[in-house]
Design a protein around this motif. Structure first.
Motif, PDB file in Angstrom:
ATOM      1  N   ASP A 105       0.820  -1.207   0.000  1.00  0.00           N
ATOM      2  CA  ASP A 105       0.000   0.000   0.000  1.00  0.00           C
ATOM      3  C   ASP A 105       0.858   1.262   0.000  1.00  0.00           C
ATOM      4  O   ASP A 105       0.556   2.229  -0.703  1.00  0.00           O
ATOM      5  N   ALA A 106       1.931   1.266   0.781  1.00  0.00           N
ATOM      6  CA  ALA A 106       2.820   2.423   0.835  1.00  0.00           C
ATOM      7  C   ALA A 106       3.517   2.650  -0.502  1.00  0.00           C
ATOM      8  O   ALA A 106       3.654   3.794  -0.961  1.00  0.00           O
ATOM      9  N   THR A 107       3.946   1.581  -1.153  1.00  0.00           N
ATOM     10  CA  THR A 107       4.603   1.703  -2.448  1.00  0.00           C
ATOM     11  C   THR A 107       3.649   2.247  -3.499  1.00  0.00           C
ATOM     12  O   THR A 107       4.003   3.142  -4.274  1.00  0.00           O
ATOM     13  N   VAL A 108       2.433   1.733  -3.530  1.00  0.00           N
ATOM     14  CA  VAL A 108       1.432   2.218  -4.483  1.00  0.00           C
ATOM     15  C   VAL A 108       1.080   3.672  -4.171  1.00  0.00           C
ATOM     16  O   VAL A 108       0.975   4.504  -5.079  1.00  0.00           O
ATOM     17  N   GLY A 109       0.920   3.988  -2.916  1.00  0.00           N
ATOM     18  CA  GLY A 109       0.612   5.369  -2.520  1.00  0.00           C
ATOM     19  C   GLY A 109       1.700   6.342  -2.944  1.00  0.00           C
ATOM     20  O   GLY A 109       1.401   7.445  -3.427  1.00  0.00           O
ATOM     21  N   ASP A 110       2.965   5.951  -2.788  1.00  0.00           N
ATOM     22  CA  ASP A 110       4.078   6.797  -3.223  1.00  0.00           C
ATOM     23  C   ASP A 110       4.048   7.014  -4.730  1.00  0.00           C
ATOM     24  O   ASP A 110       4.280   8.119  -5.218  1.00  0.00           O
ATOM     25  N   ALA A 111       3.777   5.959  -5.486  1.00  0.00           N
ATOM     26  CA  ALA A 111       3.734   6.070  -6.943  1.00  0.00           C
ATOM     27  C   ALA A 111       2.599   6.991  -7.389  1.00  0.00           C
ATOM     28  O   ALA A 111       2.772   7.809  -8.300  1.00  0.00           O
ATOM     29  N   VAL A 112       1.449   6.881  -6.750  1.00  0.00           N
ATOM     30  CA  VAL A 112       0.311   7.745  -7.087  1.00  0.00           C
ATOM     31  C   VAL A 112       0.649   9.200  -6.764  1.00  0.00           C
ATOM     32  O   VAL A 112       0.378  10.105  -7.557  1.00  0.00           O
ATOM     33  N   GLN A 113       1.272   9.422  -5.630  1.00  0.00           N
ATOM     34  CA  GLN A 113       1.642  10.783  -5.235  1.00  0.00           C
ATOM     35  C   GLN A 113       2.647  11.391  -6.216  1.00  0.00           C
ATOM     36  O   GLN A 113       2.515  12.556  -6.600  1.00  0.00           O
ATOM     37  N   ARG A 114       3.636  10.607  -6.657  1.00  0.00           N
ATOM     38  CA  ARG A 114       4.608  11.099  -7.646  1.00  0.00           C
ATOM     39  C   ARG A 114       3.923  11.413  -8.965  1.00  0.00           C
ATOM     40  O   ARG A 114       4.216  12.433  -9.599  1.00  0.00           O
ATOM     41  N   ALA A 115       3.004  10.560  -9.401  1.00  0.00           N
ATOM     42  CA  ALA A 115       2.303  10.788 -10.662  1.00  0.00           C
ATOM     43  C   ALA A 115       1.441  12.050 -10.587  1.00  0.00           C
ATOM     44  O   ALA A 115       1.405  12.847 -11.528  1.00  0.00           O
ATOM     45  N   ARG A 116       0.752  12.253  -9.484  1.00  0.00           N
ATOM     46  CA  ARG A 116      -0.093  13.447  -9.333  1.00  0.00           C
ATOM     47  C   ARG A 116       0.755  14.717  -9.292  1.00  0.00           C
ATOM     48  O   ARG A 116       0.338  15.759  -9.798  1.00  0.00           O
ATOM     49  N   ALA A 117       1.933  14.637  -8.694  1.00  0.00           N
ATOM     50  CA  ALA A 117       2.809  15.806  -8.610  1.00  0.00           C
ATOM     51  C   ALA A 117       3.311  16.223  -9.990  1.00  0.00           C
ATOM     52  O   ALA A 117       3.597  17.396 -10.230  1.00  0.00           O
ATOM     53  N   ARG A 118       3.420  15.261 -10.907  1.00  0.00           N
ATOM     54  CA  ARG A 118       3.921  15.558 -12.247  1.00  0.00           C
ATOM     55  C   ARG A 118       2.839  16.084 -13.185  1.00  0.00           C
ATOM     56  O   ARG A 118       3.149  16.578 -14.259  1.00  0.00           O
ATOM     57  N   LEU A 119       1.575  15.967 -12.794  1.00  0.00           N
ATOM     58  CA  LEU A 119       0.493  16.452 -13.643  1.00  0.00           C
ATOM     59  C   LEU A 119       0.540  17.972 -13.751  1.00  0.00           C
ATOM     60  O   LEU A 119       0.785  18.670 -12.766  1.00  0.00           O
ATOM     61  N   GLY A 120       0.299  18.473 -14.949  1.00  0.00           N
ATOM     62  CA  GLY A 120       0.269  19.909 -15.153  1.00  0.00           C
ATOM     63  C   GLY A 120      -1.013  20.518 -14.627  1.00  0.00           C
ATOM     64  O   GLY A 120      -2.010  19.829 -14.406  1.00  0.00           O
ATOM     65  N   LYS A 121      -0.968  21.819 -14.442  1.00  0.00           N
ATOM     66  CA  LYS A 121      -2.147  22.539 -13.965  1.00  0.00           C
ATOM     67  C   LYS A 121      -2.281  23.804 -14.791  1.00  0.00           C
ATOM     68  O   LYS A 121      -1.308  24.347 -15.288  1.00  0.00           O
ATOM     69  N   GLY A 122      -3.486  24.277 -14.912  1.00  0.00           N
ATOM     70  CA  GLY A 122      -3.733  25.531 -15.611  1.00  0.00           C
ATOM     71  C   GLY A 122      -3.793  25.359 -17.117  1.00  0.00           C
ATOM     72  O   GLY A 122      -3.783  24.250 -17.634  1.00  0.00           O
ATOM     73  N   PRO A 123      -3.842  26.473 -17.832  1.00  0.00           N
ATOM     74  CA  PRO A 123      -3.939  26.406 -19.291  1.00  0.00           C
ATOM     75  C   PRO A 123      -2.626  25.928 -19.902  1.00  0.00           C
ATOM     76  O   PRO A 123      -1.539  26.220 -19.391  1.00  0.00           O
ATOM     77  N   GLY A 124      -2.731  25.195 -20.987  1.00  0.00           N
ATOM     78  CA  GLY A 124      -1.545  24.717 -21.670  1.00  0.00           C
ATOM     79  C   GLY A 124      -0.946  25.784 -22.568  1.00  0.00           C
ATOM     80  O   GLY A 124      -1.594  26.765 -22.928  1.00  0.00           O
ATOM     81  N   ARG A 125       0.300  25.577 -22.913  1.00  0.00           N
ATOM     82  CA  ARG A 125       0.980  26.505 -23.821  1.00  0.00           C
ATOM     83  C   ARG A 125       0.553  26.219 -25.265  1.00  0.00           C
ATOM     84  O   ARG A 125       0.221  25.093 -25.599  1.00  0.00           O
ATOM     85  N   THR A 126       0.590  27.217 -26.097  1.00  0.00           N
ATOM     86  CA  THR A 126       0.262  27.030 -27.508  1.00  0.00           C
ATOM     87  C   THR A 126       1.477  26.603 -28.311  1.00  0.00           C
ATOM     88  O   THR A 126       1.335  26.034 -29.381  1.00  0.00           O
ATOM     89  N   ARG A 127       2.681  26.869 -27.780  1.00  0.00           N
ATOM     90  CA  ARG A 127       3.917  26.492 -28.452  1.00  0.00           C
ATOM     91  C   ARG A 127       4.814  25.755 -27.463  1.00  0.00           C
ATOM     92  O   ARG A 127       4.841  26.062 -26.278  1.00  0.00           O
TER      93      ARG A 127
END
Length: 88
Positions: free
Chosen positions: A16-38
């Motif tokens: 559970d701890a290993t899966v939780g760490d992986a999920v947390q790392r993946a969520r941290a890498r997700l972008g936020k806000g509007p995307g760039r056009t270039r």
């Protein structure tokens, strides 16, 4: 069943701890806000469909693929350990 020093459910807790760490790392890498056009690497246009599909997109597909290949994902912890290392 005798488990030595490990308590009941210790293996599941590690999983559970290993899966939780992986999920947390993946969520941290997700972008936020509007995307760039270039693309910020090569200045190529980023299609509207990619900007809608990937929030906060910064790179075109080609640059993102290169970035993903270069990135090393590691939790930094060896929770399982080897049998030999536990005997030392």
């Amino acid at each position: 069943m005798a488990t030595g020093w490990a308590g009941d459910g210790a293996v599941q807790d590690q999983i559970d701890a290993t899966v939780g760490d992986a999920v947390q790392r993946a969520r941290a890498r997700l972008g936020k806000g509007p995307g760039r056009t270039r693309c910020e690497e090569c200045d190529a246009a980023i299609p509207a469909a990619r900007r809608e599909a990937v929030p906060g997109v910064r790179l075109c597909v080609a640059c993102q693929e290169e970035h993903d290949r270069d990135e090393v994902v590691s939790s930094g912890y060896n929770r399982r350990g080897s049998k030999d290392s536990q005997l030392r």
